[in-house]
Design an enzyme around this catalytic site. Structure first.
Site, short mmCIF file in Angstrom:
data_model
loop_
_atom_site.label_atom_id
_atom_site.label_comp_id
_atom_site.label_asym_id
_atom_site.label_seq_id
_atom_site.Cartn_x
_atom_site.Cartn_y
_atom_site.Cartn_z
N CYS A 137 0.85 -1.20 0.00
CA CYS A 137 0.00 0.00 0.00
C CYS A 137 0.88 1.24 0.00
O CYS A 137 1.31 1.72 1.06
CB CYS A 137 -0.92 -0.01 1.22
SG CYS A 137 -1.99 1.44 1.26
N CYS A 140 -0.52 4.19 1.99
CA CYS A 140 -0.41 4.10 3.45
C CYS A 140 1.03 4.34 3.91
O CYS A 140 1.27 5.08 4.86
CB CYS A 140 -0.85 2.72 3.95
SG CYS A 140 -2.26 2.04 3.10
N ASP A 141 2.00 3.70 3.25
CA ASP A 141 3.36 3.67 3.77
C ASP A 141 4.34 4.60 3.05
O ASP A 141 5.44 4.83 3.54
CB ASP A 141 3.91 2.24 3.70
CG ASP A 141 3.07 1.30 4.56
OD1 ASP A 141 2.47 1.79 5.53
OD2 ASP A 141 3.01 0.10 4.26
#
Ligand SMILES: Cc1cc2nc3c(=O)[nH]c(=O)nc-3n(C[C@H](O)[C@H](O)[C@H](O)COP(=O)(O)OP(=O)(O)OC[C@H]3O[C@@H](n4cnc5c(N)ncnc54)[C@H](O)[C@@H]3O)c2cc1C
Length: 310
Positions: A137, A140-141
């Site tokens: 992701c 997200c990261d």
């Protein structure tokens, strides 16, 4: 534990398809329960959405929050989060969801809208480094890799989107493409304007490192020559697989594991419908998932009337 209430419709999934379905069933005065693992679905893992009618730009997260807010306006919609549906049972006039958390939920009809999850690459050490420099992701990261070197695996729309996002954050971006780049033309144009090292016709062979990722061994598919790239992070963006594993015993799926549906979202089990990315509908987009959810809900209403249950 068995829930005693029998809802008119139980919906698995709180992404665009499940949410849109719930709005339509709520407005038809059907008691509705949404059972979902988490809220928002893939939208919460999407950077920007620029192709939803009437909303020229939104972050994925903002759009997901707006959708959920809309669903929560209806008092006849209940939501059970942190529940993973692992099986569905057909008891004729009632359908039952069974969750990994040990709960059971019953409805006179059901809509499966469990969407999709990232595909894995099958590269050596993939499991070992998951969460230790390897992520599925980028949204997200990605921010964790400020001024670091990152490598993105995937030459489709998701891979190119991730590369475009990471050039704003990372010191260097490398893109590994199995064959040729094949993203949307508008993204291809944007890619030409930024600095990304692109390796076409290349496959990842082994993730390198001790505890955390430090490199990636790649192989040129034409020459078979291998080389090691230094990298602090590897982002896998090679597409999605449907979340239908627990439902295959009951529902017909195709070779990709997607639930096979009719034009009106019927599955092979009467009273069980499906919508969105979990189905064999070819194109996977927010606006399509929302439309499919609406269609499934309208068909549920028709089904319950025909059954004399509404
Ligand atoms: C990186 C990325 C970028 C994208 N960009 C765009 C874009 O710009 N424009 C666009 O239109 N589309 C975009 N998409 C596609 C879009 O996000 C999807 O088509 C859409 O979210 C599908 O909606 P859905 O409701 O079918 O499934 P999902 O969004 O996947 O939602 C599934 C829901 O089901 C739940 N769930 C899953 N399994 C279970 C289970 N076993 N039990 C209970 N609940 C479960 C999940 O928790 C979630 O709530 C993008 C997707 C990705 C990954």
């Amino acid at each position: 534990m068995s829930g005693e209430k029998v809802y008119d419709v139980i919906i698995a999934g709180l992404g665009p398809a499940g949410e849109s379905a719930a709005i339509y069933t709520a407005r038809k005065n059907l008691s509705t329960l949404i059972v979902a693992y988490d809220s928002g679905g893939q939208l919460t893992k999407t950077f920007d959405v620029e192709n939803y009618l009437g909303i020229p730009y939104s972050t994925g997260w903002e759009m997901a929050m707006k959708f959920e807010e809309h669903v929560r306006k209806y008092s006849n919609v209940e939501i059970e989060l942190m529940q993973e549906v692992v099986a569905i049972e057909d008891h004729g006039t009632t359908k039952k969801f069974i969750t990994a958390e040990g709960r059971e939920f019953q409805g006179r009809s059901a809509i499966i809208a469990t969407g999709a999850k990232p595909k894995t690459v099958g590269v050596k050490n993939e499991e070992k480094f998951n969460g230790k420099g390897l992520t599925y992701c980028t949204t997200c990261d990605g921010p964790l890799y400020r001024n670091k070197i990152v490598t993105i695996i995937g030459g489709g729309t998701s891979g190119v989107e991730a590369a475009l996002e990471m050039v704003k954050i990372a010191s260097k971006v490398q893109l590994i493409v199995r064959s040729q780049l094949r993203a949307e033309p508008i993204l291809m144009d944007r890619l030409k304007e930024v600095s990304v090292d692109i390796y076409e016709n290349t496959i990842p062979v082994e993730i390198l490192g001790d505890e955390y990722v430090t490199g990636l061994r790649i192989r040129d598919r034409n020459s078979s020559v291998e080389q090691e790239l230094t990298t602090d992070g590897i982002f896998v963006e090679i597409g999605r697989a449907p979340n239908a594993d627990g439902l295959k015993n009951l529902l017909q799926t195709n070779d990709n594991g997607e639930i096979v549906i009719s034009t009106y979202n019927e599955t092979n089990i009467p009273g069980v419908f499906a919508a969105g990315d979990v189905t064999d509908v070819k194109f996977k987009q927010v606006i399509i998932a929302a439309g499919e959810g609406a269609k499934a809900a309208m068909k549920v209403s028709e089904y319950l009337i025909k059954q004399g249950q509404k």
